[in-house]
Structures are given as structure tokens and as C-alpha cells.
Design a protein around this motif. Sequence first.
Motif, PDB file in Angstrom:
ATOM      1  N   PRO A   8       0.824  -1.209   0.000  1.00 28.99           N
ATOM      2  CA  PRO A   8       0.000   0.000   0.000  1.00 28.99           C
ATOM      3  C   PRO A   8       0.860   1.262   0.000  1.00 28.99           C
ATOM      4  CG  PRO A   8      -0.350  -1.308   2.005  1.00 28.99           C
ATOM      5  CD  PRO A   8       0.708  -1.982   1.217  1.00 28.99           C
ATOM      6  N   PRO A   9       0.325   2.360  -0.520  1.00 27.86           N
ATOM      7  CA  PRO A   9       1.092   3.611  -0.539  1.00 27.86           C
ATOM      8  C   PRO A   9       1.264   4.176   0.868  1.00 27.86           C
ATOM      9  CG  PRO A   9      -1.172   4.018  -1.208  1.00 27.86           C
ATOM     10  CD  PRO A   9      -1.019   2.527  -1.061  1.00 27.86           C
ATOM     11  N   ALA A  10       2.315   4.947   1.059  1.00 25.60           N
ATOM     12  CA  ALA A  10       2.553   5.588   2.348  1.00 25.60           C
ATOM     13  C   ALA A  10       1.706   6.853   2.503  1.00 25.60           C
ATOM     14  CB  ALA A  10       4.030   5.933   2.499  1.00 25.60           C
ATOM     15  N   VAL A  11       1.332   7.443   1.372  1.00 27.79           N
ATOM     16  CA  VAL A  11       0.512   8.649   1.373  1.00 27.79           C
ATOM     17  C   VAL A  11      -0.568   8.478   0.311  1.00 27.79           C
ATOM     18  CG1 VAL A  11       0.471  11.140   0.990  1.00 27.79           C
ATOM     19  CG2 VAL A  11       2.459  10.087   2.092  1.00 27.79           C
ATOM     20  N   ALA A  12      -1.825   8.643   0.712  1.00 26.22           N
ATOM     21  CA  ALA A  12      -2.943   8.544  -0.231  1.00 26.22           C
ATOM     22  C   ALA A  12      -4.201   9.042   0.469  1.00 26.22           C
ATOM     23  CB  ALA A  12      -3.138   7.095  -0.684  1.00 26.22           C
ATOM     24  N   GLY A  13      -5.231   9.246  -0.314  1.00 30.83           N
ATOM     25  CA  GLY A  13      -6.521   9.600   0.262  1.00 30.83           C
ATOM     26  C   GLY A  13      -7.099   8.408   1.004  1.00 30.83           C
ATOM     27  N   GLU A  14      -8.123   8.666   1.807  1.00 29.35           N
ATOM     28  CA  GLU A  14      -8.702   7.614   2.648  1.00 29.35           C
ATOM     29  C   GLU A  14      -9.193   6.415   1.842  1.00 29.35           C
ATOM     30  OE1 GLU A  14     -12.051   7.108   6.146  1.00 29.35           O
ATOM     31  OE2 GLU A  14     -12.287   8.746   4.709  1.00 29.35           O
ATOM     32  N   ARG A  15      -9.955   6.654   0.810  1.00 36.66           N
ATOM     33  CA  ARG A  15     -10.530   5.555   0.039  1.00 36.66           C
ATOM     34  C   ARG A  15      -9.451   4.741  -0.671  1.00 36.66           C
ATOM     35  NH1 ARG A  15     -16.337   6.232  -2.806  1.00 36.66           N
ATOM     36  NH2 ARG A  15     -16.769   4.016  -3.047  1.00 36.66           N
ATOM     37  N   GLU A  16      -8.494   5.437  -1.278  1.00 36.15           N
ATOM     38  CA  GLU A  16      -7.390   4.748  -1.950  1.00 36.15           C
ATOM     39  C   GLU A  16      -6.586   3.921  -0.956  1.00 36.15           C
ATOM     40  OE1 GLU A  16      -3.299   5.706  -4.455  1.00 36.15           O
ATOM     41  OE2 GLU A  16      -4.696   7.342  -4.045  1.00 36.15           O
ATOM     42  N   MET A  17      -6.364   4.463   0.236  1.00 34.51           N
ATOM     43  CA  MET A  17      -5.597   3.762   1.270  1.00 34.51           C
ATOM     44  C   MET A  17      -6.329   2.511   1.729  1.00 34.51           C
ATOM     45  SD  MET A  17      -2.683   4.068   2.988  1.00 34.51           S
ATOM     46  CE  MET A  17      -2.211   5.779   3.107  1.00 34.51           C
ATOM     47  N   LEU A  18      -7.633   2.622   1.965  1.00 37.35           N
ATOM     48  CA  LEU A  18      -8.417   1.454   2.378  1.00 37.35           C
ATOM     49  C   LEU A  18      -8.405   0.377   1.294  1.00 37.35           C
ATOM     50  CD1 LEU A  18     -11.466   3.147   4.129  1.00 37.35           C
ATOM     51  CD2 LEU A  18      -9.649   1.819   5.218  1.00 37.35           C
ATOM     52  N   ARG A  19      -8.612   0.787   0.045  1.00 38.36           N
ATOM     53  CA  ARG A  19      -8.566  -0.172  -1.076  1.00 38.36           C
ATOM     54  C   ARG A  19      -7.220  -0.886  -1.122  1.00 38.36           C
ATOM     55  NH1 ARG A  19     -10.682   3.817  -5.766  1.00 38.36           N
ATOM     56  NH2 ARG A  19     -12.923   3.585  -5.406  1.00 38.36           N
ATOM     57  N   ALA A  20      -6.145  -0.101  -1.023  1.00 33.12           N
ATOM     58  CA  ALA A  20      -4.798  -0.658  -1.141  1.00 33.12           C
ATOM     59  C   ALA A  20      -4.494  -1.645  -0.021  1.00 33.12           C
ATOM     60  CB  ALA A  20      -3.767   0.469  -1.166  1.00 33.12           C
ATOM     61  N   PHE A  21      -4.847  -1.292   1.217  1.00 32.66           N
ATOM     62  CA  PHE A  21      -4.585  -2.207   2.326  1.00 32.66           C
ATOM     63  C   PHE A  21      -5.432  -3.472   2.215  1.00 32.66           C
ATOM     64  CE2 PHE A  21      -2.038   0.926   4.464  1.00 32.66           C
ATOM     65  CZ  PHE A  21      -1.180   0.161   5.241  1.00 32.66           C
ATOM     66  N   LEU A  22      -6.679  -3.343   1.795  1.00 26.07           N
ATOM     67  CA  LEU A  22      -7.530  -4.521   1.644  1.00 26.07           C
ATOM     68  C   LEU A  22      -6.978  -5.424   0.543  1.00 26.07           C
ATOM     69  CD1 LEU A  22      -9.951  -6.133   2.537  1.00 26.07           C
ATOM     70  CD2 LEU A  22     -11.420  -4.592   1.200  1.00 26.07           C
ATOM     71  N   ASP A  23      -6.593  -4.837  -0.589  1.00 26.60           N
ATOM     72  CA  ASP A  23      -6.022  -5.651  -1.675  1.00 26.60           C
ATOM     73  C   ASP A  23      -4.681  -6.272  -1.279  1.00 26.60           C
ATOM     74  OD1 ASP A  23      -8.127  -5.499  -3.450  1.00 26.60           O
ATOM     75  OD2 ASP A  23      -7.316  -3.765  -4.523  1.00 26.60           O
ATOM     76  N   TYR A  24      -3.894  -5.566  -0.495  1.00 27.94           N
ATOM     77  CA  TYR A  24      -2.629  -6.108  -0.011  1.00 27.94           C
ATOM     78  C   TYR A  24      -2.877  -7.365   0.833  1.00 27.94           C
ATOM     79  CZ  TYR A  24       1.768  -6.413   2.598  1.00 27.94           C
ATOM     80  OH  TYR A  24       2.939  -6.850   3.154  1.00 27.94           O
ATOM     81  N   HIS A  25      -3.844  -7.293   1.721  1.00 22.59           N
ATOM     82  CA  HIS A  25      -4.142  -8.442   2.571  1.00 22.59           C
ATOM     83  C   HIS A  25      -4.794  -9.573   1.784  1.00 22.59           C
ATOM     84  CE1 HIS A  25      -2.708  -7.152   6.431  1.00 22.59           C
ATOM     85  NE2 HIS A  25      -3.264  -5.963   6.248  1.00 22.59           N
ATOM     86  N   ARG A  26      -5.607  -9.242   0.794  1.00 27.68           N
ATOM     87  CA  ARG A  26      -6.164 -10.290  -0.079  1.00 27.68           C
ATOM     88  C   ARG A  26      -5.035 -11.030  -0.784  1.00 27.68           C
ATOM     89  NH1 ARG A  26     -10.676  -6.127  -2.351  1.00 27.68           N
ATOM     90  NH2 ARG A  26     -12.459  -6.800  -1.079  1.00 27.68           N
ATOM     91  N   ALA A  27      -4.089 -10.270  -1.328  1.00 35.24           N
ATOM     92  CA  ALA A  27      -2.954 -10.883  -2.041  1.00 35.24           C
ATOM     93  C   ALA A  27      -2.083 -11.699  -1.091  1.00 35.24           C
ATOM     94  CB  ALA A  27      -2.125  -9.800  -2.731  1.00 35.24           C
ATOM     95  N   THR A  28      -1.952 -11.266   0.146  1.00 37.05           N
ATOM     96  CA  THR A  28      -1.156 -12.013   1.122  1.00 37.05           C
ATOM     97  C   THR A  28      -1.746 -13.401   1.351  1.00 37.05           C
ATOM     98  OG1 THR A  28      -0.413  -9.990   2.214  1.00 37.05           O
ATOM     99  CG2 THR A  28      -0.299 -12.026   3.506  1.00 37.05           C
ATOM    100  N   LEU A  29      -3.065 -13.483   1.485  1.00 34.40           N
ATOM    101  CA  LEU A  29      -3.696 -14.794   1.663  1.00 34.40           C
ATOM    102  C   LEU A  29      -3.412 -15.687   0.462  1.00 34.40           C
ATOM    103  CD1 LEU A  29      -5.434 -16.743   3.301  1.00 34.40           C
ATOM    104  CD2 LEU A  29      -7.454 -15.710   2.231  1.00 34.40           C
TER     105      LEU A  29
END
Length: 168
Positions: A8-29
Motif C-alpha cells: 500500500p502507498p505511504a501517502v494517499a486519500g482515505e478511500r485509496e488507502m483502504l482499497r490498497a490495504f484490503l487488496d494487499y491483505h487479499r494478495a497475502t492470503l
Amino acid sequence: MTTERIGPPAVAGEREMLRAFLDYHRATLALKTDGLSDEDLRRRSMPPSTLSLLGLVRHMAEVERAWFRRVINGEDIPLVWSDQGDFQVAYDTRTATRAEAFAAWRTEVEHARRIEREAASLDVTAYAAKWEEDVSLRMVMLHLIHEYARHNGHADFLREAIDGTVGA
């Protein structure tokens, strides 16, 4: 098959940050299951637990479906493996396969992404019968990030027990 995981990016808007963290964790699984056979994926953690990597993938398909399609989108549909709302049914993987589990999970992830993209804002709310209150899309996304993070910790231990692979 090798899973691509983008941090996920270190700096982003709220929605982009939430999307990125959720996709990061999906990919981790998904990453935790790369290169394993159906038999490996069905291997249980330790009796009496029925926890397995395949069970985690199936469970997260149910979680994605429940929160995004049933709650936020208001779809009147059963869960993937249980119409009783019992997520534990997903852990019964005696005859489950990677193909069916990942097909269901990817389908639910794509539905979730579409629902989130089409939502007017993170402030969209819907009634969560299980919690007996309205919840926002923001809360659902944060809840899913929490759910994936917790289960990815389980996936770390499960994968290490199968073939010694650690990290990531």
C-alpha cells in the motif's frame, strides 16, 4: 502460479488507502497458498481444529460475500457454502479443491471491488442484521482488513507447518 502483491502507498486519500490495504491483505492470503497441492491446502493445523489454508480461503469468500453483497448491497443471497450463516462450514475441506475455493473467493472479491467502486462514498450505510445496527462502507472495509490480517497470521503458521515457508 505466483501471486503479485503490491504494498500500500505511504501517502494517499482515505478511500485509496483502504482499497490498497484490503487488496494487499487479499494478495497475502493468496501468496500463502502459492505452489501447494489440494492435499497441502486441506492439511489441518492441529486436532481438534479444522483450520486449514483452504478453509481460510473459503471462509474469506464467505466474509466478502456477507459484508459486501449481503450487507452493503442488500442482496438476498445465501452464503457460498452455508445458507445458515455458519462460517465454520467453510472450514470443512475434506473434498474441497483449490480450483473451487479460489473461484468462489475471486468472484466475491470482484463483487466487493465493484460494490465499493460504485458506492457514492465511504459514508454509505446499510443494516447489518448480525450486529443489529447500521454500518458504513468505511467500517466494512476496515473490518475486512482486520479479518484478513488476523487470518493471514493463521496462514503464516499453517504454511510454515506444511513446508517451512515463512515470511511475506
